[in-house]
Motif scaffolding. Sequence first.
Motif, mmCIF file in Angstrom:
data_model
loop_
_atom_site.group_PDB
_atom_site.id
_atom_site.type_symbol
_atom_site.label_atom_id
_atom_site.label_comp_id
_atom_site.label_asym_id
_atom_site.label_seq_id
_atom_site.Cartn_x
_atom_site.Cartn_y
_atom_site.Cartn_z
ATOM 1 N N ALA A 114 0.835 -1.204 0.000
ATOM 2 C CA ALA A 114 0.000 0.000 0.000
ATOM 3 C C ALA A 114 0.871 1.256 0.000
ATOM 4 C CB ALA A 114 -0.934 -0.007 1.203
ATOM 5 N N LEU A 115 1.956 1.232 0.756
ATOM 6 C CA LEU A 115 2.878 2.368 0.784
ATOM 7 C C LEU A 115 3.534 2.561 -0.579
ATOM 8 C CD1 LEU A 115 4.408 4.605 2.302
ATOM 9 C CD2 LEU A 115 6.052 2.851 3.024
ATOM 10 N N GLU A 116 3.972 1.490 -1.189
ATOM 11 C CA GLU A 116 4.605 1.587 -2.508
ATOM 12 C C GLU A 116 3.619 2.089 -3.557
ATOM 13 O OE1 GLU A 116 7.595 1.758 -5.133
ATOM 14 O OE2 GLU A 116 7.776 1.387 -2.988
ATOM 15 N N TYR A 117 2.384 1.625 -3.479
ATOM 16 C CA TYR A 117 1.350 2.098 -4.398
ATOM 17 C C TYR A 117 1.136 3.601 -4.230
ATOM 18 C CZ TYR A 117 -3.192 2.870 -6.520
ATOM 19 O OH TYR A 117 -4.217 3.373 -7.278
ATOM 20 N N ALA A 118 1.099 4.081 -2.988
ATOM 21 C CA ALA A 118 0.913 5.513 -2.744
ATOM 22 C C ALA A 118 2.085 6.316 -3.298
ATOM 23 C CB ALA A 118 0.748 5.772 -1.249
ATOM 24 N N ARG A 119 3.288 5.794 -3.152
ATOM 25 C CA ARG A 119 4.464 6.487 -3.705
ATOM 26 C C ARG A 119 4.391 6.563 -5.227
ATOM 27 N NH1 ARG A 119 8.763 3.413 0.129
ATOM 28 N NH2 ARG A 119 8.638 4.843 1.906
ATOM 29 N N GLU A 120 4.009 5.454 -5.855
ATOM 30 C CA GLU A 120 3.895 5.437 -7.312
ATOM 31 C C GLU A 120 2.788 6.372 -7.798
ATOM 32 O OE1 GLU A 120 5.744 3.945 -9.757
ATOM 33 O OE2 GLU A 120 7.137 3.468 -8.136
ATOM 34 N N LEU A 121 1.688 6.402 -7.063
ATOM 35 C CA LEU A 121 0.585 7.284 -7.429
ATOM 36 C C LEU A 121 1.003 8.749 -7.320
ATOM 37 C CD1 LEU A 121 -2.335 7.410 -8.356
ATOM 38 C CD2 LEU A 121 -3.027 7.353 -5.963
ATOM 39 N N ARG A 122 1.749 9.087 -6.265
ATOM 40 C CA ARG A 122 2.253 10.456 -6.121
ATOM 41 C C ARG A 122 3.177 10.811 -7.286
ATOM 42 N NH1 ARG A 122 6.405 11.835 -1.497
ATOM 43 N NH2 ARG A 122 7.477 10.334 -2.767
ATOM 44 N N LYS A 123 4.032 9.881 -7.662
ATOM 45 C CA LYS A 123 4.951 10.118 -8.785
ATOM 46 C C LYS A 123 4.166 10.333 -10.074
ATOM 47 C CE LYS A 123 8.624 7.793 -11.319
ATOM 48 N NZ LYS A 123 9.335 6.534 -11.503
#
Length: 144
Positions: A114-123
């Motif tokens: 979930a954290l990695e998904y949020a980082r990718e979404l922010r990018k």
Amino acid sequence: MIIDETSGTVTEQGVELVPLNLTDLDEDTLLEMFPSPVQCAGALLKARALIAQAPAILAERSKAVKDAKRELIIARGYARQRAVGRDADTRRLVAESDADVLTAWERIDVAELALEYARELRKTLTEDIEILRSLNANFRGEHR
């Protein structure tokens, strides 16, 4: 995907692809494919509103990872207390296969994803904002 609130019906929308034969299309068809200045401005406002939420979401997801890791430490401790065996290595192996420990590992995996998904979404949002800013700047230049 569109959800009808009254009936609960879910309708899937397909992705419209850009045709490969652009040279065969007339000017009106080509113009219909591009967003209007108002649509670009609206998309930029929406993307900026979403990116403004990113720090709070990332902090929340980071905390979830830390909490899950703490739960693993606790689960391991209890599992080692419950484990019976002849020596420390055997107790450690038995404790690592405990159901609570395996559940804690799964929670860590889910939280990290979930954290990695949020980082990718922010990018992705950051890149989208740059594209939308460029489009909006071009539209302003055209309408002067």
